[in-house]
Motif scaffolding. Sequence first.
Motif, mmCIF file in Angstrom:
data_model
loop_
_atom_site.group_PDB
_atom_site.id
_atom_site.type_symbol
_atom_site.label_atom_id
_atom_site.label_comp_id
_atom_site.label_asym_id
_atom_site.label_seq_id
_atom_site.Cartn_x
_atom_site.Cartn_y
_atom_site.Cartn_z
ATOM 1 N N GLY A 62 0.637 -1.263 0.043
ATOM 2 C CA GLY A 62 0.068 -0.061 -0.063
ATOM 3 C C GLY A 62 0.954 1.167 -0.045
ATOM 4 O O GLY A 62 0.603 2.267 0.711
ATOM 5 N N CYS A 63 2.043 1.158 -0.827
ATOM 6 C CA CYS A 63 3.049 2.375 -0.810
ATOM 7 C C CYS A 63 2.400 3.768 -1.422
ATOM 8 O O CYS A 63 2.936 4.655 -1.201
ATOM 9 N N ARG A 97 11.055 -3.116 -1.343
ATOM 10 C CA ARG A 97 10.087 -3.644 -2.313
ATOM 11 C C ARG A 97 8.841 -2.836 -1.982
ATOM 12 O O ARG A 97 8.121 -3.155 -0.909
ATOM 13 N N ALA A 98 8.461 -2.064 -2.963
ATOM 14 C CA ALA A 98 7.030 -1.013 -2.671
ATOM 15 C C ALA A 98 6.029 -1.658 -3.517
ATOM 16 O O ALA A 98 6.092 -1.608 -4.776
ATOM 17 N N ILE A 99 4.858 -2.017 -2.881
ATOM 18 C CA ILE A 99 3.753 -2.561 -3.978
ATOM 19 C C ILE A 99 2.506 -1.687 -3.590
ATOM 20 O O ILE A 99 2.402 -1.276 -2.454
ATOM 21 N N ASP A 100 1.671 -1.745 -4.434
ATOM 22 C CA ASP A 100 0.423 -0.997 -4.491
ATOM 23 C C ASP A 100 -0.609 -1.720 -5.375
ATOM 24 O O ASP A 100 0.027 -2.052 -6.507
ATOM 25 N N VAL A 137 14.810 1.414 -4.540
ATOM 26 C CA VAL A 137 13.271 1.085 -4.121
ATOM 27 C C VAL A 137 12.847 0.456 -5.438
ATOM 28 O O VAL A 137 12.731 1.197 -6.585
ATOM 29 N N THR A 138 12.131 -0.801 -5.561
ATOM 30 C CA THR A 138 11.477 -1.057 -6.746
ATOM 31 C C THR A 138 9.938 -1.076 -6.467
ATOM 32 O O THR A 138 9.266 -1.549 -5.507
ATOM 33 N N VAL A 181 8.370 -5.037 7.532
ATOM 34 C CA VAL A 181 7.333 -4.456 6.651
ATOM 35 C C VAL A 181 6.557 -3.499 7.069
ATOM 36 O O VAL A 181 6.334 -3.322 8.233
ATOM 37 N N LEU A 182 6.502 -2.695 6.235
ATOM 38 C CA LEU A 182 5.576 -1.479 6.450
ATOM 39 C C LEU A 182 4.308 -1.522 5.777
ATOM 40 O O LEU A 182 4.078 -1.678 4.583
#
Length: 207
Positions: free
Chosen positions: A47-48, A65-68, A89-90, A109-110
Amino acid sequence: MNTESRFWDRLAERYARQPIADEAAYQHKLRVTQGYLRPDMQLLEFGCGTGSTALIHAPHVAHIRAIDYSENMLAIARGKARDAGIENVTFEQADIAGLDVPDGTYDMVLGLSILHLLHDKQAVIDKVARMLKPGGLFVSSTACLGDTMAVFKYLAPVGKALRLLPQLDVMTTAELRRSMEQGGFGIEQLWQPKRGAAVFIVARKPG
C-alpha cells in the motif's frame, strides 16, 4: 484487485497533490521507524501509494520492495524516484493478499494507511508475520474508525457499492491490537497523536 485498482487509479493525481494532514505526526512516525533501520535491511512496503515514505527511508536500508494496487499511483512513485536519483526502491503493482514471498524474507514490513482498507486484515497480518525474519518488525499506521465513527460500519458498504468509498474495515484500536497479538506479534510501540487520529504501531515478531 481490479476494482480496488480502478478506485485508486482515479484518485492518484489528486492524492499526490494533497498535503499531509498532520505533518508533525508524520515526521514523528518517520523518526521512530528510522530508529530501527540498518544499512543491510530488506524492507517490504505494501500500500505504498505514491512512494513518499519508501523514498524517505531508502537511504537508510539496502532495498525496499514497494507494492500497491494502483498503477497510476506507482507511475507517480517511479517518477519521484527518478527525480531524486533513488535506485534501491522497486515499485510494482501487486496485492499483499496474493503476494508470493518465502517465509523469513524481510527485516521489516511497512503497512501505512492500509490495514483498514483490506478485506481480511487478520489474514494479511498473519502473512506479514510469516514474511518476516525472526525478530523482524511490522510498522503500521491505521485509521481505527470504530473508536469514534462506528456508524461507518453501516455506511461503508453502501459507499463502496456506489463507488464513493473504498473497502473499509471499521475497526477499533483494541480490535487492531488483538489482531496483531493473534498474529504472534509483540507490541513495542503504540502511539496515537490525538483521539480519532491514525494509530501507529511498531510490532515485533518473536526472535
